[in-house]
Design a protein around this motif. Structure first.
Motif, PDB file in Angstrom:
ATOM      1  N   ILE A 169       0.864  -1.179   0.000  1.00 11.76           N
ATOM      2  CA  ILE A 169       0.000   0.000   0.000  1.00 11.76           C
ATOM      3  C   ILE A 169       0.900   1.228   0.000  1.00 11.76           C
ATOM      4  CG2 ILE A 169      -1.832   1.275   1.189  1.00 11.76           C
ATOM      5  CD1 ILE A 169      -2.621  -1.339   2.566  1.00 11.76           C
ATOM      6  N   LYS A 170       0.700   2.088  -0.985  1.00 15.89           N
ATOM      7  CA  LYS A 170       1.539   3.285  -1.114  1.00 15.89           C
ATOM      8  C   LYS A 170       0.680   4.541  -0.997  1.00 15.89           C
ATOM      9  CE  LYS A 170       4.870   0.957  -4.157  1.00 15.89           C
ATOM     10  NZ  LYS A 170       5.964   0.879  -3.174  1.00 15.89           N
ATOM     11  N   GLY A 171       1.216   5.547  -0.309  1.00 17.23           N
ATOM     12  CA  GLY A 171       0.492   6.798  -0.126  1.00 17.23           C
ATOM     13  C   GLY A 171       1.165   7.651   0.928  1.00 17.23           C
ATOM     14  N   ASP A 172       0.471   8.659   1.395  1.00 17.94           N
ATOM     15  CA  ASP A 172       1.016   9.592   2.377  1.00 17.94           C
ATOM     16  C   ASP A 172       0.876   9.042   3.792  1.00 17.94           C
ATOM     17  OD1 ASP A 172       2.074  12.007   3.434  1.00 17.94           O
ATOM     18  OD2 ASP A 172       0.042  12.742   3.796  1.00 17.94           O
ATOM     19  N   LYS A 173       2.008   8.755   4.438  1.00 14.81           N
ATOM     20  CA  LYS A 173       2.051   8.275   5.826  1.00 14.81           C
ATOM     21  C   LYS A 173       1.139   7.058   6.036  1.00 14.81           C
ATOM     22  CE  LYS A 173       3.220  12.808   7.743  1.00 14.81           C
ATOM     23  NZ  LYS A 173       2.823  13.896   8.660  1.00 14.81           N
ATOM     24  N   VAL A 174       1.282   6.073   5.157  1.00 15.32           N
ATOM     25  CA  VAL A 174       0.434   4.881   5.226  1.00 15.32           C
ATOM     26  C   VAL A 174       0.697   4.085   6.501  1.00 15.32           C
ATOM     27  CG1 VAL A 174      -0.261   2.763   4.059  1.00 15.32           C
ATOM     28  CG2 VAL A 174       0.364   4.756   2.722  1.00 15.32           C
ATOM     29  N   PHE A 175       1.975   3.929   6.874  1.00 16.57           N
ATOM     30  CA  PHE A 175       2.295   3.129   8.060  1.00 16.57           C
ATOM     31  C   PHE A 175       1.708   3.746   9.325  1.00 16.57           C
ATOM     32  CE2 PHE A 175       5.074   1.496  11.490  1.00 16.57           C
ATOM     33  CZ  PHE A 175       4.910   0.136  11.262  1.00 16.57           C
ATOM     34  N   LEU A 176       1.718   5.077   9.413  1.00 12.64           N
ATOM     35  CA  LEU A 176       1.112   5.767  10.562  1.00 12.64           C
ATOM     36  C   LEU A 176      -0.348   5.362  10.716  1.00 12.64           C
ATOM     37  CD1 LEU A 176       0.967   7.999  12.768  1.00 12.64           C
ATOM     38  CD2 LEU A 176       0.441   9.611  10.936  1.00 12.64           C
ATOM     39  N   LYS A 177      -1.063   5.240   9.584  1.00  7.17           N
ATOM     40  CA  LYS A 177      -2.493   4.939   9.623  1.00  7.17           C
ATOM     41  C   LYS A 177      -2.778   3.460   9.855  1.00  7.17           C
ATOM     42  CE  LYS A 177      -3.446   9.224   8.352  1.00  7.17           C
ATOM     43  NZ  LYS A 177      -3.830   9.521   6.967  1.00  7.17           N
ATOM     44  N   LEU A 178      -1.941   2.589   9.298  1.00  2.00           N
ATOM     45  CA  LEU A 178      -2.290   1.166   9.282  1.00  2.00           C
ATOM     46  C   LEU A 178      -1.485   0.278  10.233  1.00  2.00           C
ATOM     47  CD1 LEU A 178      -2.926   0.675   5.461  1.00  2.00           C
ATOM     48  CD2 LEU A 178      -4.626   0.755   7.289  1.00  2.00           C
ATOM     49  N   LYS A 179      -0.520   0.839  10.946  1.00  2.00           N
ATOM     50  CA  LYS A 179       0.304   0.003  11.820  1.00  2.00           C
ATOM     51  C   LYS A 179      -0.501  -0.645  12.945  1.00  2.00           C
ATOM     52  CE  LYS A 179       1.877   4.016  14.545  1.00  2.00           C
ATOM     53  NZ  LYS A 179       3.073   4.804  14.927  1.00  2.00           N
ATOM     54  N   PHE A 180      -1.646  -0.027  13.290  1.00  2.00           N
ATOM     55  CA  PHE A 180      -2.473  -0.577  14.364  1.00  2.00           C
ATOM     56  C   PHE A 180      -3.291  -1.780  13.912  1.00  2.00           C
ATOM     57  CE2 PHE A 180      -2.048   4.020  15.103  1.00  2.00           C
ATOM     58  CZ  PHE A 180      -1.404   3.999  16.326  1.00  2.00           C
ATOM     59  N   GLU A 181      -3.274  -2.097  12.623  1.00  2.00           N
ATOM     60  CA  GLU A 181      -4.062  -3.220  12.103  1.00  2.00           C
ATOM     61  C   GLU A 181      -3.404  -4.561  12.371  1.00  2.00           C
ATOM     62  OE1 GLU A 181      -7.253  -2.805  10.731  1.00  2.00           O
ATOM     63  OE2 GLU A 181      -6.745  -0.902  11.697  1.00  2.00           O
ATOM     64  N   ARG A 182      -2.132  -4.559  12.727  1.00  2.00           N
ATOM     65  CA  ARG A 182      -1.451  -5.835  12.918  1.00  2.00           C
ATOM     66  C   ARG A 182      -1.929  -6.516  14.196  1.00  2.00           C
ATOM     67  NH1 ARG A 182       4.735  -3.626  13.474  1.00  2.00           N
ATOM     68  NH2 ARG A 182       4.477  -2.286  15.287  1.00  2.00           N
ATOM     69  N   GLY A 183      -2.213  -7.789  14.042  1.00  2.00           N
ATOM     70  CA  GLY A 183      -2.709  -8.564  15.167  1.00  2.00           C
ATOM     71  C   GLY A 183      -3.765  -9.557  14.706  1.00  2.00           C
ATOM     72  N   VAL A 184      -4.476 -10.136  15.654  1.00  2.00           N
ATOM     73  CA  VAL A 184      -5.491 -11.144  15.353  1.00  2.00           C
ATOM     74  C   VAL A 184      -6.863 -10.487  15.265  1.00  2.00           C
ATOM     75  CG1 VAL A 184      -6.609 -13.262  16.142  1.00  2.00           C
ATOM     76  CG2 VAL A 184      -4.151 -12.947  16.489  1.00  2.00           C
ATOM     77  N   HIS A 185      -7.528 -10.660  14.126  1.00  2.00           N
ATOM     78  CA  HIS A 185      -8.873 -10.136  13.898  1.00  2.00           C
ATOM     79  C   HIS A 185      -9.860 -11.303  14.017  1.00  2.00           C
ATOM     80  CE1 HIS A 185      -7.581  -6.181  11.947  1.00  2.00           C
ATOM     81  NE2 HIS A 185      -6.453  -6.833  12.184  1.00  2.00           N
ATOM     82  N   ARG A 186     -10.853 -11.155  14.860  1.00  2.00           N
ATOM     83  CA  ARG A 186     -11.809 -12.236  15.126  1.00  2.00           C
ATOM     84  C   ARG A 186     -13.175 -11.906  14.535  1.00  2.00           C
ATOM     85  NH1 ARG A 186     -13.731 -13.791  21.221  1.00  2.00           N
ATOM     86  NH2 ARG A 186     -14.722 -11.751  20.981  1.00  2.00           N
TER      87      ARG A 186
END
Length: 359
Positions: A169-186
């Motif tokens: 995923i490429k764009g402006d400050k993508v890691f800032l926005k999506l870093k919280f998505e890592r983990g287990v989604h139930r």
């Protein structure tokens, strides 16, 4: 504002102005390398400098109004001074909050692009179907935010969805926005194959890596990797390429395996796979450092149902992020509107950092 913070800001202000003087020095101006180094150092603290100057201006006006109140007897002037004190107080409070954020340690990865991996975990076919739903959710989120998404590798589930999918995923400050998505989604819902209408629980794991470019040195020795080539395949294992263009790289020391098969040529797939490997090795080093410093663990979790960061409850149309106890409409989020959750997570991280820094 507390004295310690105020004194730190005064030091930063002095440093910024001294760097400005050095930039105007002919000796520096004629040395492009030296000039760029000093200029970068000044730019790194420019936002703090400019914001603190606004604070000092508000403070000056506040003190001026206080002097008027202590010395003036004219009722009209007194009223104006009292009103101005209220205005300047509010300005200083808001600027102080901005300065607290600016003073926090800066994560260089926040500005980077992202490599994301979604895997079906506990729940068999239903977990793979859920992985597919998560991928669609991120696709819609990227469309809404003008981010560009590109699939690197995918393994389709036998009943649909993905047992694994890797994409950038490429764009402006993508890691800032999506870093919280890592983990287990139930997910909690009634599977298509369920005949008695029972709600099942399944999980998918999401890994989010910052895409590492040449500005970060990660050494990959040729003798440490094993490269295999094979034919790219699509859904159901159907060949989509008649040549051996797909690339699989195994890092012998860590056992990390990365695959790229969606590029047009073997050379491009090799470059992409090496980039993913570089990001994974970088993340491994960061995780090791974090464990040594504070005992932190878990990048994406094992996929066990109890290791959840978020629950997607379909019967109740509710999504809950367990890290911050925040719930909102499931349908809205699955349609790509993740902003409410992401904003809450960013605010929570900011509050914790401010508390840890004692600001």
């Amino acid at each position: 504002m507390e004295k310690t913070m105020y004194d730190s800001l005064l030091s930063i202000k002095e440093k910024y102005e001294n760097l400005g003087k050095r930039l105007n020095d002919p000796e520096t101006f004629n040395d492009i390398k030296k000039y760029n180094t000093i200029h970068k150092e000044q730019m790194d603290i420019q936002d703090i400098y400019l914001t603190f100057n606004k604070f000092l201006k508000a403070e000056e006006l506040f003190n001026l109004s206080k002097e008027i109140i202590n010395s003036e007897k004219d009722e009209e002037l007194l009223k104006l001074a009292k009103d101005d004190i209220l205005i300047q107080t509010e300005i200083m409070i808001n600027l102080e909050e901005d300065l607290k954020t600016l003073l926090l340690p800066h994560d260089e990865n926040d500005k980077r692009n992202v490599i994301m991996e979604i895997r079906g975990a506990a729940g068999g076919d239903e977990a793979n179907l859920f992985s597919g739903d998560l991928f669609k959710m991120y696709q819609k989120y990227c469309e809404n935010n003008n981010f560009k998404i590109k699939i690197i590798d995918s393994i389709h589930g036998t009943a649909g969805g993905y047992s694994q999918i890797v994409f950038t995923i490429k764009g402006d400050k993508v890691f800032l926005k999506l870093k919280f998505e890592r983990g287990v989604h139930r997910v909690q819902r009634v599977p298509i194959t369920e005949t008695q209408g029972r709600v099942h629980t399944s999980t998918a794991t999401v890994t989010v890596l910052p895409e590492i470019e040449d500005d970060v040195k990660v050494e990959i020795k040729p003798e440490d990797i094993e490269i295999d080539v094979f034919r790219s395949s699509g859904a159901g294992g159907q060949s989509v390429n008649t040549t051996d263009s797909a690339v699989r790289i195994t890092h012998k020391k860590t056992g990390i395996v990365v695959t790229s098969q969606d590029e047009r040529s073997q050379i491009m797939n090799r470059e992409t796979a090496l980039k993913i490997l570089k990001s994974k090795l970088y993340e491994l080093e960061v995780k090791k450092r974090d464990e040594e410093e504070s005992g932190l663990r878990k990048l994406a979790g094992t996929g066990d149902r109890s290791e959840k960061i978020r629950t997607y409850n379909y019967p109740q149309d509710r999504i809950t992020d367990h890290r911050i106890g925040f719930s909102t409409s499931l349908k809205v989020v699955m349609d790509g509107d993740l902003n409410k959750i992401i904003d809450e997570l960013i605010a929570d991280e900011k509050a914790k950092k401010i508390q840890e820094a004692g600001l």
